[in-house]
Structures are given as structure tokens and as C-alpha cells.
Design a protein around this motif. Structure first.
Motif, PDB file in Angstrom:
ATOM      1  N   LEU A 208       1.048   4.647   1.172  1.00 41.30           N
ATOM      2  CA  LEU A 208       0.878   3.226   0.870  1.00 41.30           C
ATOM      3  C   LEU A 208       1.033   2.972  -0.626  1.00 41.30           C
ATOM      4  O   LEU A 208       1.667   1.999  -1.047  1.00 41.30           O
ATOM      5  CB  LEU A 208      -0.507   2.776   1.348  1.00 41.30           C
ATOM      6  CG  LEU A 208      -0.855   1.299   1.227  1.00 41.30           C
ATOM      7  CD1 LEU A 208       0.037   0.453   2.121  1.00 41.30           C
ATOM      8  CD2 LEU A 208      -2.325   1.085   1.604  1.00 41.30           C
ATOM      9  N   THR A 209       0.481   3.864  -1.436  1.00 46.00           N
ATOM     10  CA  THR A 209       0.601   3.745  -2.890  1.00 46.00           C
ATOM     11  C   THR A 209       2.049   3.938  -3.324  1.00 46.00           C
ATOM     12  O   THR A 209       2.580   3.163  -4.125  1.00 46.00           O
ATOM     13  CB  THR A 209      -0.301   4.781  -3.575  1.00 46.00           C
ATOM     14  OG1 THR A 209      -1.644   4.628  -3.108  1.00 46.00           O
ATOM     15  CG2 THR A 209      -0.275   4.607  -5.083  1.00 46.00           C
ATOM     16  N   ARG A 210       2.673   4.972  -2.806  1.00 46.44           N
ATOM     17  CA  ARG A 210       4.051   5.285  -3.177  1.00 46.44           C
ATOM     18  C   ARG A 210       4.995   4.134  -2.864  1.00 46.44           C
ATOM     19  O   ARG A 210       5.931   3.849  -3.610  1.00 46.44           O
ATOM     20  CB  ARG A 210       4.491   6.556  -2.427  1.00 46.44           C
ATOM     21  CG  ARG A 210       5.877   7.058  -2.764  1.00 46.44           C
ATOM     22  CD  ARG A 210       6.052   8.478  -2.278  1.00 46.44           C
ATOM     23  NE  ARG A 210       5.781   8.644  -0.856  1.00 46.44           N
ATOM     24  CZ  ARG A 210       4.728   9.300  -0.356  1.00 46.44           C
ATOM     25  NH1 ARG A 210       3.827   9.823  -1.165  1.00 46.44           N
ATOM     26  NH2 ARG A 210       4.566   9.421   0.947  1.00 46.44           N
ATOM     27  N   ARG A 211       4.756   3.429  -1.770  1.00 43.58           N
ATOM     28  CA  ARG A 211       5.631   2.351  -1.309  1.00 43.58           C
ATOM     29  C   ARG A 211       5.042   0.964  -1.572  1.00 43.58           C
ATOM     30  O   ARG A 211       5.434  -0.013  -0.945  1.00 43.58           O
ATOM     31  CB  ARG A 211       5.907   2.531   0.186  1.00 43.58           C
ATOM     32  CG  ARG A 211       6.648   3.824   0.523  1.00 43.58           C
ATOM     33  CD  ARG A 211       6.695   4.087   2.023  1.00 43.58           C
ATOM     34  NE  ARG A 211       7.277   2.944   2.745  1.00 43.58           N
ATOM     35  CZ  ARG A 211       7.180   2.795   4.077  1.00 43.58           C
ATOM     36  NH1 ARG A 211       6.520   3.685   4.807  1.00 43.58           N
ATOM     37  NH2 ARG A 211       7.735   1.747   4.661  1.00 43.58           N
ATOM     38  N   LEU A 212       4.122   0.891  -2.529  1.00 45.08           N
ATOM     39  CA  LEU A 212       3.438  -0.374  -2.786  1.00 45.08           C
ATOM     40  C   LEU A 212       4.417  -1.503  -3.078  1.00 45.08           C
ATOM     41  O   LEU A 212       4.196  -2.653  -2.684  1.00 45.08           O
ATOM     42  CB  LEU A 212       2.464  -0.221  -3.960  1.00 45.08           C
ATOM     43  CG  LEU A 212       1.579  -1.439  -4.238  1.00 45.08           C
ATOM     44  CD1 LEU A 212       0.496  -1.549  -3.169  1.00 45.08           C
ATOM     45  CD2 LEU A 212       0.929  -1.332  -5.617  1.00 45.08           C
ATOM     46  N   GLY A 213       5.515  -1.187  -3.755  1.00 43.03           N
ATOM     47  CA  GLY A 213       6.486  -2.215  -4.105  1.00 43.03           C
ATOM     48  C   GLY A 213       7.032  -2.965  -2.907  1.00 43.03           C
ATOM     49  O   GLY A 213       7.447  -4.126  -3.034  1.00 43.03           O
ATOM     50  N   GLU A 214       7.021  -2.341  -1.734  1.00 36.61           N
ATOM     51  CA  GLU A 214       7.525  -3.019  -0.541  1.00 36.61           C
ATOM     52  C   GLU A 214       6.661  -4.205  -0.153  1.00 36.61           C
ATOM     53  O   GLU A 214       7.136  -5.145   0.494  1.00 36.61           O
ATOM     54  CB  GLU A 214       7.620  -2.038   0.625  1.00 36.61           C
ATOM     55  CG  GLU A 214       8.638  -0.929   0.399  1.00 36.61           C
ATOM     56  CD  GLU A 214       8.668   0.074   1.540  1.00 36.61           C
ATOM     57  OE1 GLU A 214       8.479  -0.348   2.708  1.00 36.61           O
ATOM     58  OE2 GLU A 214       8.885   1.274   1.272  1.00 36.61           O
TER      59      GLU A 214
END
Length: 299
Positions: A208-214
Motif C-alpha cells: 500500500l505504501t509502495r503504490r500510494l501514488g495510485e
């Protein structure tokens, strides 16, 4: 430096009439737990004077908002509404003249009392699970943080499953934001929180952190509450008192990928980290500049 972060639909957050401009600012929400069993401090700010002093210190350290909670998220026996109100309202009354105050609650009755006492923001870690909550917030003119979680309040949710953790969280937050808007909460009073560690494993929280930009496609200000959490401890094998470096690293990563508000225990350190990010992004100027600015040099 070019900023590739998502654009906010409403960059100025309305905190009960106090604007918080997030267009070129990374805000810090300080945590004050008026609970005897806080996971982080074990009740160090349970006494009223200690809670108020912690809030004042947070303001002096640069906090934009102070979040007051009377019941922790973790599973446990229910706390009577009257008891929760007795814990949080005196703190709200003391701090509201100094700073916008948030109250961390999933109880509409507590939210109503908090707003009447001066709270500008309700932080609902159950994501408006109680249908009455959005109406209370709208009627009181407060803002809301809508957080993602799966379980009923204060109940365990072992082995949480997601088809796609980011997609599932985004769909939940979009639906609950619609619920808030339909209940009369304006778009410029809504903040979304993906819910780090809330009914999520460490690997799920890291993704979730890694893909937060989504989640930037939702267009709302994103708040991240990751300070000293278990995903930091399990990733680094660090006890709760040793998680500050990992928490700051996660906060900076989130700030660079769309978060506008960071909820934190260690206020001064988090403020410094985010002000540095702002300077790197070109959003703020240095407080002063002497290094290599004089003919005689100063290396």
C-alpha cells in the motif's frame, strides 16, 4: 525540481473555518492519546494535564493539527461513550484556541460533543462505518478523515485478504467519500487515509505504501498514519521505542508519492523531515543561507 505528485481537487482544507493550504505544504498531525493503554506510550498522556501539555508542546514543535483520542483502535472491551467523552472533551476545550483539533473516534455521540467543544476535524478509523457519523459531521461543520479498515470497531480481523490491496482500499475510500458528500460534507472538508496496518499485514501495508501514488486519482488530500507502527517494527526488527528512523523514511516516501498530511508521535522530527522535503520540491526557502555565499568562503 518538477513535482509529479497528484493534483488535489480541493487543495485548501476547510477546518471548521480555518484554512489549511496543502497546495505547497506538508502538514503534520500530532497524536495525543488520552487512553490508559496506548500502544505507543502506554498511557503517558492519560492524565488531563499531561495530555494538554503534550498538545501544547506539539503546537510549539510545528504541528498543524492535534489529534486527540480517547479509545485506541486495537481490539479490546468497549469504552462507554460517556467515558470517551469525558476523556477527550476537556482536552479539546484547552487546545482548540491554539490549533485546529481533531478527535479520533468512531462514535457519532462523541463526534457531536467534540465539535460542540471546538473540534475542527473528526478522524474516523472505521471509515464512517456508523451511518450517522457523516450527518453529525456535516451538521457540525467539521471536516473528516475517512480511514480504511475492515473490522467492526475494536474487534480482531486475522488473516485479512485483499484481491488487490490498493484497488480494494481505493474503492472503499471512494464509496465512503460519496457517503460523506451525500450526507452534506463538502469536498473541501474530506481527507482520505489508506489505513496503514489497520486490518492489514506488514506485506500488505508495504505494498500500500509502495503504490500510494495510485490513490492520488481520488483527488482528495491523503493522510498517512504510520508513526511507530508494527509494519515498521516488523520490517526492521525494531521495538516500539526504536522505530523513529523507519517511520521518518516511510513518511518521506509517502510525502513524495502523494500524502499531504502525516500523523505522527514524534512531531519535531517529522516536521523537520517534511520541511526538508518541501525545500527539495521548491515549495519553501531555507530559513537562512550562509554556506558558500561569501567571497572568503566558509567550507
Amino acid at each position: 525540481m518538477a513535482d509529479a505528485r497528484p493534483t488535489l481537487r480541493e487543495p485548501v482544507l476547510d477546518l471548521a473555518g480555518t484554512p489549511l493550504d496543502l497546495s505547497r505544504h506538508l502538514a503534520v498531525m500530532a497524536i495525543v492519546n488520552r487512553t490508559p493503554d496506548s500502544f505507543y506510550d502506554g498511557g503517558a498522556t492519560f492524565a488531563l494535564d499531561a495530555a494538554v501539555a503534550a498538545g501544547v508542546a506539539a503546537v510549539q514543535a510545528g504541528a498543524d493539527v492535534v489529534d486527540v483520542g480517547g479509545v485506541k483502535f486495537a481490539p479490546g472491551p468497549p469504552v462507554p461513550v460517556d467515558e470517551e467523552i469525558a476523556r477527550v472533551i476537556p482536552v479539546v476545550r484547552e487546545l482548540a484556541p491554539l490549533v485546529p483539533v481533531s478527535v479520533d473516534t468512531f462514535q457519532p455521540e462523541v463526534a457531536r460533543a467534540a465539535i460542540e467543544a471546538g473540534a475542527a476535524l473528526i478522524n474516523d478509523t472505521t471509515g464512517l462505518r456508523d451511518p450517522a457519523m457523516a450527518g453529525v459531521i456535516a451538521e457540525g461543520g467539521a471536516a473528516v478523515v475517512i480511514a480504511h479498515s475492515l473490522a467492526a470497531p475494536r474487534t480482531p480481523h486475522p488473516l485479512p485478504h485483499y484481491d488487490d490491496v490498493v484497488g480494494d482500499v481505493a474503492a472503499f475510500l471512494a464509496e465512503r467519500r460519496t457517503r460523506a458528500i451525500d450526507s452534506g460534507v463538502p469536498d473541501d472538508r474530506i481527507v482520505l487515509d489508506p489505513g496503514h496496518d489497520l486490518n492489514k499485514s506488514t506485506r500488505q501495508t508495504l505494498e500500500l505504501t509502495r503504490r500510494l501514488g495510485e490513490l492520488g486519482a481520488l483527488g482528495a488530500p491523503l493522510l498517512v498514519a504510520l508513526s511507530n507502527k508494527d509494519f515498521v517494527g516488523e520490517t526492521l526488527d525494531r521495538a516500539r521505542g526504536e522505530r523513529l528512523p523507519g517511520s521518518l523514511a516511510a513518511a518521506v516516501y509517502c510525502a513524495l508519492h502523494g500524502a499531504r498530511i502525516v500523523r505522527a508521535h514524534n512531531v519535531r522530527e517529522t516536521v523537520d523531515a517534511l520541511r526538508m522535503v518541501e525545500a527539495i520540491l521548491g515549495w519553501r526557502e531555507p530559513e537562512y543561507e550562509l554556506h558558500n555565499t561569501r567571497p572568503e568562503g566558509n567550507d
